[in-house]
Motif scaffolding. Sequence first.
Motif, short mmCIF file in Angstrom:
data_model
loop_
_atom_site.label_atom_id
_atom_site.label_comp_id
_atom_site.label_asym_id
_atom_site.label_seq_id
_atom_site.Cartn_x
_atom_site.Cartn_y
_atom_site.Cartn_z
N PHE A 93 72.85 21.45 96.55
CA PHE A 93 73.59 21.54 97.80
C PHE A 93 75.06 21.30 97.49
CE2 PHE A 93 69.60 19.52 99.47
CZ PHE A 93 69.13 20.65 100.10
N ASP A 94 75.91 21.97 98.22
CA ASP A 94 77.31 21.58 98.18
C ASP A 94 77.40 20.19 98.80
OD1 ASP A 94 80.00 21.10 99.02
OD2 ASP A 94 80.40 23.23 98.68
N PRO A 95 77.95 19.21 98.06
CA PRO A 95 77.93 17.82 98.56
C PRO A 95 78.68 17.62 99.87
CG PRO A 95 79.31 18.02 96.59
CD PRO A 95 78.58 19.32 96.74
N PHE A 96 79.57 18.55 100.20
CA PHE A 96 80.35 18.37 101.43
C PHE A 96 79.80 19.17 102.61
CE2 PHE A 96 83.33 17.05 98.13
CZ PHE A 96 83.60 15.78 98.60
N PHE A 97 78.64 19.79 102.42
CA PHE A 97 77.97 20.42 103.55
C PHE A 97 77.05 19.40 104.20
CE2 PHE A 97 79.65 24.21 101.88
CZ PHE A 97 79.50 25.21 102.81
N GLU A 101 74.60 22.31 108.63
CA GLU A 101 75.33 23.47 108.08
C GLU A 101 74.48 24.21 107.04
OE1 GLU A 101 79.91 21.79 108.56
OE2 GLU A 101 78.81 21.42 106.71
N VAL A 102 73.82 23.44 106.17
CA VAL A 102 72.96 24.05 105.15
C VAL A 102 71.93 24.97 105.83
CG1 VAL A 102 71.12 23.54 103.48
CG2 VAL A 102 73.26 22.22 103.43
N SER A 119 67.58 25.32 113.46
CA SER A 119 67.99 24.33 112.46
C SER A 119 67.69 22.92 112.94
CB SER A 119 69.48 24.48 112.13
OG SER A 119 69.73 25.76 111.61
N MET A 120 67.97 22.65 114.20
CA MET A 120 67.69 21.31 114.74
C MET A 120 66.18 21.04 114.77
SD MET A 120 70.14 19.32 115.07
CE MET A 120 69.14 18.00 115.78
N GLU A 121 65.43 22.08 115.15
CA GLU A 121 63.97 21.96 115.19
C GLU A 121 63.42 21.59 113.79
OE1 GLU A 121 62.14 25.39 117.30
OE2 GLU A 121 61.14 25.73 115.37
N LEU A 122 63.99 22.24 112.77
CA LEU A 122 63.55 21.96 111.40
C LEU A 122 63.95 20.56 110.95
CD1 LEU A 122 64.30 25.38 109.78
CD2 LEU A 122 62.12 24.20 109.63
N ALA A 132 71.79 14.93 110.77
CA ALA A 132 72.23 16.32 110.94
C ALA A 132 73.67 16.54 110.49
CB ALA A 132 72.06 16.76 112.39
N ASN A 133 74.54 15.56 110.78
CA ASN A 133 75.96 15.75 110.51
C ASN A 133 76.50 14.88 109.37
OD1 ASN A 133 76.54 17.73 112.62
ND2 ASN A 133 75.90 16.09 113.99
N ALA A 134 75.59 14.36 108.54
CA ALA A 134 76.02 13.56 107.39
C ALA A 134 76.30 14.49 106.21
CB ALA A 134 74.92 12.57 107.02
N TYR A 135 77.25 14.12 105.34
CA TYR A 135 77.46 14.92 104.14
C TYR A 135 76.22 14.86 103.25
CZ TYR A 135 82.47 15.50 105.01
OH TYR A 135 83.68 15.84 105.54
N ALA A 136 75.86 16.01 102.66
CA ALA A 136 74.68 16.07 101.80
C ALA A 136 74.76 15.02 100.68
CB ALA A 136 74.51 17.46 101.21
#
Length: 229
Positions: A93-97, A101-102, A119-122, A132-136
Amino acid sequence: TPAIRIRDLVKRYAPAGQGEGKLALSGVSFDVPQGQIFGLLGPNGAGKSTLINTLAGLVMKSSGTVEIWGHNIDHAQRNAKACIGIVPQEIVFDPFFTPIEVLEIQAGLYGVPKAMRRSMELLRAVHLADKANAYARSLSGGMKRRLLIAKAMVHSPPILVLDEPTAGVDVELRRQLWELVGELNSQGVTVVLTTHYLEEAEQLCDRIAIINHGKLITDKPTRELVEMA
Ligand code: ADP
Ligand code: ADP
């Protein structure tokens, strides 16, 4: 019709220099019935990754056939892509996504409608909604693996293929991942996974094929295999 039917599959990697090249699969045949969790168990270098990458159409086979619900994937690579979700061994993963977003990017790649909602359901399904909104880069190893599984499921494939989903993961996380795979399976997803942990195959899989040196040694319902041991 089985979900997956593989017959006489041979893979020889192209030689790096002189010589014949590495024979990674030497005539493998098996069926994966719909709705099962099918485990490919074998040591490092046995041919597990080659087998599932060939199945998923990522690696070109040398000979033999791979059918997905009776459709030869030679002539329908797109069909394979639509039918199969792949969880690779490496976490990339891009660490800043962020997780959302992924998944939205992946949904875009597959033309999945209502990408945000899907995406939210997953994220809820893999118990990551609160991230959901944390950096990877801030996610734990187990969270990243769960995100990889969500990413593979974005286009709702009926078949999920996982390459060593719990390699290098501690016992607690391993159990969480087993549970998640079981949940997806109970929703009707046919699962193929590779592992070199006998315990993982026994706990999780309905059927186990043991592979070594590019050949299947056994292919049996888990119950029978355990009774034999
Ligand atoms: P496993 O997943 O069971 O560890 P692999 O499918 O990765 O096994 O590898 C099977 C054999 O094929 C190994 O001997 C490996 O070194 C070889 N191999 C895998 N990928 C390649 C490749 N791209 N080129 C050449 N040889 C490969
Ligand atoms: P695995 O963990 O499945 O055994 P490896 O760590 O052996 O996989 O290989 C990692 C990557 O390197 C894979 O993409 C595989 O295809 C490739 N690879 C493995 N063996 C070889 C090889 N002998 N020559 C070229 N590529 C290889």
